[in-house]
Design a protein around this motif. Sequence first.
Motif, PDB file in Angstrom:
ATOM      1  N   SER A   1       0.832  -1.213   0.000  1.00 57.96           N
ATOM      2  CA  SER A   1       0.000   0.000   0.000  1.00 57.96           C
ATOM      3  C   SER A   1       0.860   1.254   0.000  1.00 57.96           C
ATOM      4  CB  SER A   1      -0.923  -0.002   1.226  1.00 57.96           C
ATOM      5  OG  SER A   1      -1.838  -1.068   1.178  1.00 57.96           O
TER       6      SER A   1
ATOM      7  N   ASP B   1      -2.775   6.486  -7.781  1.00 56.35           N
ATOM      8  CA  ASP B   1      -3.708   6.260  -8.889  1.00 56.35           C
ATOM      9  C   ASP B   1      -4.945   5.570  -8.319  1.00 56.35           C
ATOM     10  OD1 ASP B   1      -4.887   4.354 -11.023  1.00 56.35           O
ATOM     11  OD2 ASP B   1      -3.670   5.740 -12.213  1.00 56.35           O
ATOM     12  N   LYS B   2      -6.077   6.235  -8.368  1.00 56.86           N
ATOM     13  CA  LYS B   2      -7.295   5.712  -7.740  1.00 56.86           C
ATOM     14  C   LYS B   2      -7.721   4.381  -8.350  1.00 56.86           C
ATOM     15  CE  LYS B   2      -9.274  10.125  -6.239  1.00 56.86           C
ATOM     16  NZ  LYS B   2     -10.443  11.042  -6.331  1.00 56.86           N
ATOM     17  N   GLU B   3      -7.605   4.256  -9.673  1.00 49.96           N
ATOM     18  CA  GLU B   3      -8.025   3.018 -10.327  1.00 49.96           C
ATOM     19  C   GLU B   3      -7.134   1.849  -9.909  1.00 49.96           C
ATOM     20  OE1 GLU B   3     -10.101   0.320 -12.713  1.00 49.96           O
ATOM     21  OE2 GLU B   3     -10.606   2.280 -11.847  1.00 49.96           O
TER      22      GLU B   3
ATOM     23  N   LYS C   1      -5.444   1.606  -7.097  1.00 47.44           N
ATOM     24  CA  LYS C   1      -5.751   1.302  -5.699  1.00 47.44           C
ATOM     25  C   LYS C   1      -7.050   0.515  -5.593  1.00 47.44           C
ATOM     26  CE  LYS C   1      -3.295   5.248  -3.673  1.00 47.44           C
ATOM     27  NZ  LYS C   1      -2.337   4.455  -2.881  1.00 47.44           N
ATOM     28  N   ARG C   2      -8.007   0.831  -6.455  1.00 48.47           N
ATOM     29  CA  ARG C   2      -9.264   0.092  -6.456  1.00 48.47           C
ATOM     30  C   ARG C   2      -9.025  -1.363  -6.866  1.00 48.47           C
ATOM     31  NH1 ARG C   2     -12.670  -2.082  -9.680  1.00 48.47           N
ATOM     32  NH2 ARG C   2     -11.481  -1.449 -11.530  1.00 48.47           N
ATOM     33  N   LYS C   3      -8.200  -1.584  -7.904  1.00 42.94           N
ATOM     34  CA  LYS C   3      -7.866  -2.942  -8.338  1.00 42.94           C
ATOM     35  C   LYS C   3      -7.159  -3.707  -7.217  1.00 42.94           C
ATOM     36  CE  LYS C   3      -7.360  -1.922 -13.286  1.00 42.94           C
ATOM     37  NZ  LYS C   3      -6.398  -1.901 -14.427  1.00 42.94           N
ATOM     38  N   TYR C   4      -6.272  -3.000  -6.536  1.00 42.98           N
ATOM     39  CA  TYR C   4      -5.534  -3.613  -5.430  1.00 42.98           C
ATOM     40  C   TYR C   4      -6.490  -4.109  -4.346  1.00 42.98           C
ATOM     41  CZ  TYR C   4      -2.565  -3.817  -1.252  1.00 42.98           C
ATOM     42  OH  TYR C   4      -1.944  -4.211  -0.106  1.00 42.98           O
ATOM     43  N   ARG C   5      -7.389  -3.258  -3.919  1.00 45.08           N
ATOM     44  CA  ARG C   5      -8.350  -3.636  -2.867  1.00 45.08           C
ATOM     45  C   ARG C   5      -9.272  -4.751  -3.328  1.00 45.08           C
ATOM     46  NH1 ARG C   5      -8.325   2.092  -2.097  1.00 45.08           N
ATOM     47  NH2 ARG C   5     -10.180   2.267  -3.425  1.00 45.08           N
ATOM     48  N   THR C   6      -9.635  -4.732  -4.610  1.00 43.89           N
ATOM     49  CA  THR C   6     -10.523  -5.767  -5.153  1.00 43.89           C
ATOM     50  C   THR C   6      -9.848  -7.137  -5.100  1.00 43.89           C
ATOM     51  OG1 THR C   6     -11.644  -4.216  -6.628  1.00 43.89           O
ATOM     52  CG2 THR C   6     -11.790  -6.555  -7.182  1.00 43.89           C
TER      53      THR C   6
END
Length: 215
Positions: A174, A180-182, A184-189
């Motif tokens: 992290s 990059d918001k996208e 970070k979103r992929k990471y959390r997913t």
Amino acid sequence: MIKKKILLTAFALLGLTATAQVKTTRATLYNQFKPSVITLKTGKNIRQSLTNVFLKNSTLVYLQGEYTMEANMETIATVEFDDRKYVNINNQLAYLVDSVGSNLLYRIDLLDMNAYNQQLRNNINISNMGFENGGITTSTVDLNNEEDYKFPIFSHFYYYYNGEIIKVHEREISRHLPKDKEMKRKYRTIIGLDSFSWSDEKSLIQLLKAISNNQ
């Protein structure tokens, strides 16, 4: 290379297979010492005829006469055997699992000595208590089976990510993700999937793909 003698008494009775296993009975990666090419951090190459990987520390060991010597890992950059190339990460030998573009996943295998000693302690119990000549007598029985005397192996993983070596850990990754918001979103997913595991190579490659640019 600076050398130090390793005591082999504890390992003289051990043996192991070179295949990937959860447990092993050998203190070295390979059943027999074998040739390797060692590249020092100075760039110099050294060919050693009898070398191995010591699984307790994931360090390079080699035979010198009747002694087994441990190499000074601070001087070593890479070690290449006939089937695998290792790089030095934090003075431990790590091998490449897979890559995603220029980003890489490395793995370090180590003997879990704490788990090994604990499983032996847990399975030795007092089994009989009786009276003899007016006194209390006890006898202990070793309840360990053959499987209990195998060393558990646990693995550490590292990413070479955007030019840096990063320990594969949720907090560490992290901290190194681009803003990059996208991404970070992929990471959390990915890490939120029921099938995801921090100790599974396929999961970690899936995660590396998700956080790598243009993937």
